[in-house]
Enzyme design. Structure first.
Site, PDB file in Angstrom:
ATOM      1  N   LYS A 132      14.991  55.547 -19.616  1.00 15.62           N
ATOM      2  CA  LYS A 132      13.556  55.251 -19.588  1.00 15.62           C
ATOM      3  C   LYS A 132      12.834  55.861 -18.368  1.00 15.62           C
ATOM      4  CE  LYS A 132      13.142  51.565 -22.904  1.00 15.62           C
ATOM      5  NZ  LYS A 132      14.311  50.786 -23.274  1.00 15.62           N
ATOM      6  N   ASP A 185      23.163  47.100 -17.383  1.00 15.98           N
ATOM      7  CA  ASP A 185      22.253  47.961 -18.142  1.00 15.98           C
ATOM      8  C   ASP A 185      20.886  47.925 -17.442  1.00 15.98           C
ATOM      9  OD1 ASP A 185      20.363  49.023 -19.887  1.00 15.98           O
ATOM     10  OD2 ASP A 185      21.336  48.230 -21.683  1.00 15.98           O
ATOM     11  N   PHE A 200      19.658  43.661 -25.442  1.00 16.49           N
ATOM     12  CA  PHE A 200      19.390  44.886 -26.209  1.00 16.49           C
ATOM     13  C   PHE A 200      20.017  46.050 -25.466  1.00 16.49           C
ATOM     14  CE2 PHE A 200      17.129  48.729 -27.322  1.00 16.49           C
ATOM     15  CZ  PHE A 200      17.107  48.657 -28.710  1.00 16.49           C
TER      16      PHE A 200
END
Ligand SMILES: *Cc1c(COP(=O)(O)O)cnc(C)c1O
Length: 420
Positions: free
Chosen positions: A259, A230, A146
Site C-alpha cells: 500500500k 502484516d 484481512f
C-alpha cells in the site's frame, strides 16, 4: 470546491456502460470516473473536485501527483525500468537498505520484493512453511483479519463469506480470536507462524488488545514459531511510526508491507529479521516484476519524502486533531473514533456507513465503509489545516444528511403504525 454539477450526459452514460460491460464483476459499481489528482484532491469527468480521505485505500501516502513521486517515476522510467532478478540495480539496493533501517532489522535483515500486499503475504506464507517444514504446519491468524485475495492469503483471511466459493482452502491455517488467552490456548510446537495485523484495517480499524503483540512475541518465541506482522495497511508511517509494531517495542521475525510504500506505484515487500532471514535459499521464491528498478526508485523516493517532510509526526498530530474535531461535531450518529495516526475508524451508532459514504460522495468527500457501522479515514499523510477544516465541514454535512433521513424514516414508520 467546484460547484459544477455532474450532468448525466452522453459521456457519463458511456463510461458506466463501458465499466459494466468490460470490467470484471468482482467489484461493485464504480462511484465515479476520476480523471486527475493533485495533493489531497481528485477531479471527476464532470470537473468536480473531491477531497480524498481514502487515498486509494491508504496507498497515496503523499497524495496525488506529488512532485517527489512524479520526479522519481519520470527519471527512473527514462533511466532504467526493469532488468529481472538475474541482476541488481542501484534503486533496488537503496530501497532494501532503507527498509531495513526503517524497520530496525539490523545488518541481518533481508528484503523480498513483490508487487502487492497479497504477494508480500504469499512470501510470508512460504517463509512460514520453510521455517516449519513438514512437521510444524499450523499457521495462526486472527478473526476479523484481512491478508489478501490470492489462495494462500485468502486462507489466512478469516472471513468465511470471502472463502465460501473457493473451497477447499490451502490447508494448515487456523483462525483464532484476537485475545491473549486464545493465543495461549492455540500455541504449541506445531505452530509455524502467527500472522497478525497491528490494527485490523479492513475489519473496521480494530486495534489489538493492549499488550497483545508483546504477549504474542513471548509465546511465539517460547514455542519456536515465527511472529509475522502484516503492516500492509499500517506501515509507511500511517500510524505515526514507520511500522505499527514499533509502538509495541517488540521485534518480529518478519513484516509485510505494500500500500503506502509505493505512494501509488504497485510494490510490496517481505522484510525479515534475524534467523528468519536465512530461510529462503536460491530457487525457493521469485517474481518477475518484483523489485524492479522503476518500482524501487519510486518507493525509495516516497519513503525519503515521508522522512524529510516529517510526515510521521504529521500523521500523529493530524490524527489527534481529526479525532478531536470528529468528536466535536456532536453528531448523534458518531459513537467514537478508533485507530492511530491517520488510520482512523469513525464508529457509528447505526449500521448506516454505506449511506454516509454515499452522502459524502454527494458532498464531494471520499471516505469508505469497511463494514456497516464504521467509516474509515486514511487520507494522504500530507494533509494540513486546510484539508482537516474542509473535511470537518463536509463530514458534518454528510452526517447531517444521513441523520435527518433516519429521522424522516422513523417518522414515516411511526405514521404507518409500525413499531420501531
Ligand atoms: C490491503 C491489504 C492486504 C492485501 O493487499 P493487496 O495489495 O490488495 O493484495 C493484505 N493485508 C492487509 C492488512 C491489507 O490492508
Amino acid at each position: 470546491m467546484s460547484d459544477a454539477p455532474v450532468l448525466p450526459g452522453d459521456d457519463s452514460a458511456s463510461w458506466q456502460e463501458d465499466a459494466g460491460r468490460d470490467l470484471v464483476r468482482s467489484f461493485g459499481e464504480r462511484m465515479a470516473l476520476f480523471v486527475r489528482g493533485e495533493g489531497s484532491y481528485v477531479w471527476d469527468d464532470g470537473g468536480r473536485r473531491h477531497l480524498d480521505f481514502l487515498a486509494g485505500i491508504a496507498v497515496d501516502a503523499l497524495g496525488h501527483a506529488h512532485p517527489a513521486f512524479v520526479d522519481a517515476v519520470s527519471r527512473q522510467a527514462a533511466t532504467l525500468a526493469h532488468v529481472s532478478n538475474y541482476f541488481a540495480t542501484p534503486p533496488q539496493l537503496a530501497l532494501a537498505a532503507r527498509l531495513k533501517r526503517l524497520a530496525g532489522t539490523g545488518p541481518s535483515g533481508r528484503v523480498y520484493f513483490g508487487n502487492s500486499g497479497a504477494e508480500a503475504n504469499e512470501a510470508a506464507f512460504k517463509l512460514a512453511r520453510l521455517h516449519g517444514g513438514p512437521d510444524r504446519t499450523r499457521i495462526l491468524t486472527l478473526h476479523g483479519g484481512f491478508h489478501g485475495r490470492t489462495m494462500g492469503t485468502l486462507a489466512m483471511t478469516a472471513k468465511p463469506a470471502l472463502q465460501a466459493d473457493f473451497l477447499p482452502m490451502v490447508p494448515g491455517v487456523e483462525h483464532i480470536p484476537a485475545t491473549v488467552a486464545a493465543l495461549e490456548a492455540a500455541m504449541d510446537d506445531r505452530v509455524a507462524a502467527l500472522v497478525v495485523e497491528p490494527i485490523q484495517g479492513e475489519a473496521g480499524v480494530v486495534e489489538l488488545p493492549e499488550g497483545y503483540l508483546q504477549a504474542a512475541r513471548e509465546l511465539t518465541t517460547r514455542h519456536g514459531a515465527l511472529l509475522i506482522v502484516d503492516e500492509i495497511q499500517t506501515g509507511a508511517g500511517r500510524t505515526g511510526e514507520w511500522f505499527a509494531f514499533q509502538h509495541a517495542g517488540i521485534t518480529p521475525d518478519a513484516i509485510t508491507v505494500a500500500k503506502g510504500i509505493g505512494g501509488g506505484f504497485p510494490i510490496g515487500a517481505l522484510i525479515t529479521f534475524g534467523a528468519a532471514s536465512d530461510l529462503f535459499y536460491p530457487g525457493t521464491h521469485g517474481s518477475t516484476f518484483g523489485g524492479n528498478a522503476l518500482g524501487t526508485a519510486v518507493a525509495g523516493a516516497v519513503l525519503a519524502e515521508i522522512e524529510d517532510a516529517g510526515l510521521l509526526d504529521n500523521a500523529r498530530r493530524r490524527g489527534e486533531q481529526l479525532r478531536a474535531e470528529i468528536c466535536g461535531i456532536g453528531s448523534p450518529l458518531v459513537a467514537g473514533v478508533r485507530g492511530q495516526g491517520l488510520l482512523l475508524g469513525v464508529a457509528l451508532r447505526h449500521p448506516v456507513a454505506k449511506a454516509v459514504v454515499a452522502a459524502a460522495q454527494e458532498h464531494g468527500l471520499i471516505v469508505n465503509a469497511p463494514n456497516d457501522d464504521t467509516i474509515r479515514l486514511v487520507p494522504p499523510l500530507t494533509i494540513g489545516d486546510t484539508e482537516v477544516g474542509e473535511f470537518v465541514e463536509l463530514f458534518t454535512a454528510s452526517l447531517a444528511t444521513v441523520a435527518s433521513s433516519l429521522l424522516l424514516e422513523d417518522a414515516a414508520t411511526a405514521a404507518k403504525g409500525v413499531p420501531a
